[in-house]
Design an enzyme around this catalytic site. Structure first.
Site, PDB file in Angstrom:
ATOM      1  N   ARG A   1      20.411 -53.788 -63.369  1.00 29.85           N
ATOM      2  CA  ARG A   1      20.616 -54.515 -62.127  1.00 29.85           C
ATOM      3  C   ARG A   1      20.545 -53.436 -61.028  1.00 29.85           C
ATOM      4  O   ARG A   1      21.716 -52.908 -60.914  1.00 29.85           O
ATOM      5  CB  ARG A   1      21.928 -55.413 -61.841  1.00 29.85           C
ATOM      6  CG  ARG A   1      22.010 -56.459 -60.744  1.00 29.85           C
ATOM      7  CD  ARG A   1      23.318 -56.872 -60.718  1.00 29.85           C
ATOM      8  NE  ARG A   1      24.232 -55.735 -59.967  1.00 29.85           N
ATOM      9  CZ  ARG A   1      25.617 -55.649 -60.270  1.00 29.85           C
ATOM     10  NH1 ARG A   1      26.026 -56.219 -61.243  1.00 29.85           N
ATOM     11  NH2 ARG A   1      26.235 -54.682 -59.343  1.00 29.85           N
ATOM     12  N   HIS A   4      25.426 -56.877 -57.198  1.00 32.08           N
ATOM     13  CA  HIS A   4      25.669 -58.068 -57.962  1.00 32.08           C
ATOM     14  C   HIS A   4      25.159 -59.467 -57.047  1.00 32.08           C
ATOM     15  O   HIS A   4      24.479 -60.106 -57.522  1.00 32.08           O
ATOM     16  CB  HIS A   4      27.295 -58.448 -58.286  1.00 32.08           C
ATOM     17  CG  HIS A   4      27.395 -59.688 -58.966  1.00 32.08           C
ATOM     18  ND1 HIS A   4      27.037 -60.034 -59.828  1.00 32.08           N
ATOM     19  CD2 HIS A   4      28.089 -60.934 -58.601  1.00 32.08           C
ATOM     20  CE1 HIS A   4      27.194 -61.352 -60.460  1.00 32.08           C
ATOM     21  NE2 HIS A   4      27.882 -61.984 -59.318  1.00 32.08           N
ATOM     22  N   TYR A  21      31.686 -49.044 -57.520  1.00 34.06           N
ATOM     23  CA  TYR A  21      32.157 -49.063 -59.157  1.00 34.06           C
ATOM     24  C   TYR A  21      31.079 -48.481 -60.145  1.00 34.06           C
ATOM     25  O   TYR A  21      31.303 -48.568 -60.955  1.00 34.06           O
ATOM     26  CB  TYR A  21      32.668 -50.665 -59.782  1.00 34.06           C
ATOM     27  CG  TYR A  21      31.647 -51.540 -59.498  1.00 34.06           C
ATOM     28  CD1 TYR A  21      30.336 -51.730 -60.275  1.00 34.06           C
ATOM     29  CD2 TYR A  21      31.403 -52.615 -58.239  1.00 34.06           C
ATOM     30  CE1 TYR A  21      29.445 -52.771 -59.886  1.00 34.06           C
ATOM     31  CE2 TYR A  21      30.785 -53.727 -58.046  1.00 34.06           C
ATOM     32  CZ  TYR A  21      29.599 -53.494 -59.058  1.00 34.06           C
ATOM     33  OH  TYR A  21      28.567 -54.597 -58.773  1.00 34.06           O
TER      34      TYR A  21
HETATM   35  C1  LIG Z   1      33.050 -69.390 -65.472  1.00 33.85           C
HETATM   36  C2  LIG Z   1      32.861 -68.392 -64.352  1.00 33.85           C
HETATM   37  N1  LIG Z   1      33.608 -67.264 -64.197  1.00 33.85           N
HETATM   38  C3  LIG Z   1      33.516 -66.408 -63.217  1.00 33.85           C
HETATM   39  C4  LIG Z   1      32.441 -66.472 -62.373  1.00 33.85           C
HETATM   40  C5  LIG Z   1      32.290 -65.207 -61.485  1.00 33.85           C
HETATM   41  N2  LIG Z   1      31.090 -64.667 -61.612  1.00 33.85           N
HETATM   42  C6  LIG Z   1      29.763 -64.939 -61.072  1.00 33.85           C
HETATM   43  S1  LIG Z   1      28.695 -63.948 -61.885  1.00 33.85           S
HETATM   44  C7  LIG Z   1      29.665 -63.294 -62.870  1.00 33.85           C
HETATM   45  C8  LIG Z   1      29.330 -61.967 -63.779  1.00 33.85           C
HETATM   46  C9  LIG Z   1      28.339 -62.345 -64.679  1.00 33.85           C
HETATM   47  O1  LIG Z   1      27.741 -61.322 -65.285  1.00 33.85           O
HETATM   48  P1  LIG Z   1      26.476 -61.414 -66.285  1.00 33.85           P
HETATM   49  O2  LIG Z   1      26.888 -62.565 -67.337  1.00 33.85           O
HETATM   50  O3  LIG Z   1      26.140 -60.345 -66.919  1.00 33.85           O
HETATM   51  O4  LIG Z   1      25.333 -61.798 -65.231  1.00 33.85           O
HETATM   52  P2  LIG Z   1      24.897 -60.723 -64.109  1.00 33.85           P
HETATM   53  O5  LIG Z   1      25.541 -61.600 -62.915  1.00 33.85           O
HETATM   54  O6  LIG Z   1      24.765 -59.512 -64.413  1.00 33.85           O
HETATM   55  O7  LIG Z   1      23.206 -61.428 -64.146  1.00 33.85           O
HETATM   56  C10 LIG Z   1      30.991 -63.592 -62.603  1.00 33.85           C
HETATM   57  C11 LIG Z   1      32.322 -63.137 -63.408  1.00 33.85           C
HETATM   58  C12 LIG Z   1      31.737 -67.548 -62.545  1.00 33.85           C
HETATM   59  N3  LIG Z   1      30.611 -67.806 -61.702  1.00 33.85           N
HETATM   60  N4  LIG Z   1      31.839 -68.508 -63.466  1.00 33.85           N
END
Ligand SMILES: Cc1ncc(C[n+]2csc(CCOP(=O)(O)OP(=O)(O)O)c2C)c(N)n1
Ligand SMILES: [Mg+2]
Length: 309
Positions: free
Chosen positions: A215, A219, A228
């Protein structure tokens, strides 16, 4: 891939101008998204998480509706009938059991369709991931799990996410094949997903594909990734940019000229501009709408909140 990049760049500008809500850019993940989407047939099911604009775009989803969704209006995910796509899912991995449910229904109905289910590296830590993949294996369902391992789940690095050497190997414990593929190689992704789709369609069960990518952006527009992770790390991945890689390949094969890219970018610029204009002409929703359909009877605290808007 260029259209997705241009769509993203415009989205960032719109967000900074207050014309779009929080937005999750996909920069760096275009090969994983477009390469996998192109391996599907039109009536295969697509179950996305929240960063898959490249998948939507590759399938021909109306661009203005994507902007509409990220512009605080969920009607952007009122999916036109010709698409077999589920709406964007913000809760991490909640879409995995849905994808498995669809695949189960397809199997019961003996429909020769496949489900492509997208999630991130962070998504593999959720119970939904385990529950979904476990049952997909038990029932030998026609589903391809596409994990975009972009090395980060907000500020949690891949190493802190799982002690598994690869994410692909998790498939072994569910009794099916897992493949790790270079997520910045559009041809590699296309090949691996095509094979998994073929396998699923012929009744031979699910696969897990780990697209090893990065990425490049924050985020979301609410994040500052420089807090970070190091500049050096990001720069090393910018060198592996999937679009640049494809450009180099096409140049070598004499499939690319400056004029070709110039014309393509002009066409894309026009597409994005028209999409923004169309999105911004849509009459704004009444903010009360978001309170109305959660409960059959609106509880007092929602009534209170609604009075305050
Ligand atoms: C159940 C839940 N917990 C926490 C969040 C907050 N949150 C949004 S995206 C994310 C991280 C996701 O990481 P990843 O699965 O690697 O996907 P990426 O964002 O890297 O595409 C979090 C913790 C959420 N949306 N849903
Ligand atoms: Mg991630």
């Amino acid at each position: 891939m260029l259209l997705t990049r241009a769509f993203d760049e415009k989205a960032l500008l719109l967000q900074r101008q207050g014309r779009l809500g929080t937005y999750a850019v996909s920069r760096g993940q275009e090969a994983a998204q477009i390469g996998s989407a192109l391996a599907l047939k039109n009536d295969d099911w697509v179950v996305p998480s929240f960063r898959e604009q490249g998948v939507f775009i590759a399938l021909g989803y109306p661009l203005h509706q994507l902007y509409q969704y990220w512009g605080w209006d969920e009607r952007g995910m009122n999916i036109p009938k010709k698409f077999s796509i589920l709406p964007i899912t913000i809760p991490v991995s909640a879409q995995i059991p849905h994808a498995v449910g669809i695949a189960y229904a397809l199997k019961l109905r003996n429909e020769k369709k496949v489900v492509a289910c997208y999630f991130g590296d962070g998504g593999t830590s959720k119970g939904d991931f385990h529950e979904g993949l476990n049952m997909a294996g038990v029932w030998a369902l026609p589903v391809v799990f596409i994990c975009q391992n972009n090395q980060w789940a907000i500020s949690v690095s891949r190493k802190k996410q799982s002690a598994s050497k690869t994410l692909a190997q998790k498939a072994i414990s569910y009794g099916f094949e897992g493949i790790q593929v270079d997520g910045n190689d559009v041809f590699g992704i296309y090949k691996v997903v095509s094979e998994a789709v073929k396998k699923a369609r012929s009744g031979k069960g699910p696969s897990l594909i780990e697209c090893f990518t990065y990425r490049i952006g924050d985020h979301t527009t609410s994040d500052d990734a420089s807090r970070y992770r190091s500049k050096k790390e990001v720069e090393s991945w910018i060198k592996k940019d999937p679009i640049e890689r494809l450009r180099k390949y096409m140049k070598k094969k004499e499939m690319w000229t400056k004029m070709y890219e110039k014309q393509l970018k002009k066409k894309i610029g026009k597409q994005v501009k028209e999409a923004v204009e169309r999105f911004e002409k849509i009459p704004k929703q009444n903010p009360e709408e978001m309170f109305r359909y959660v409960y059959a009877e609106m509880p007092w605290f929602l009534k209170e909140e609604m009075r305050d808007i």
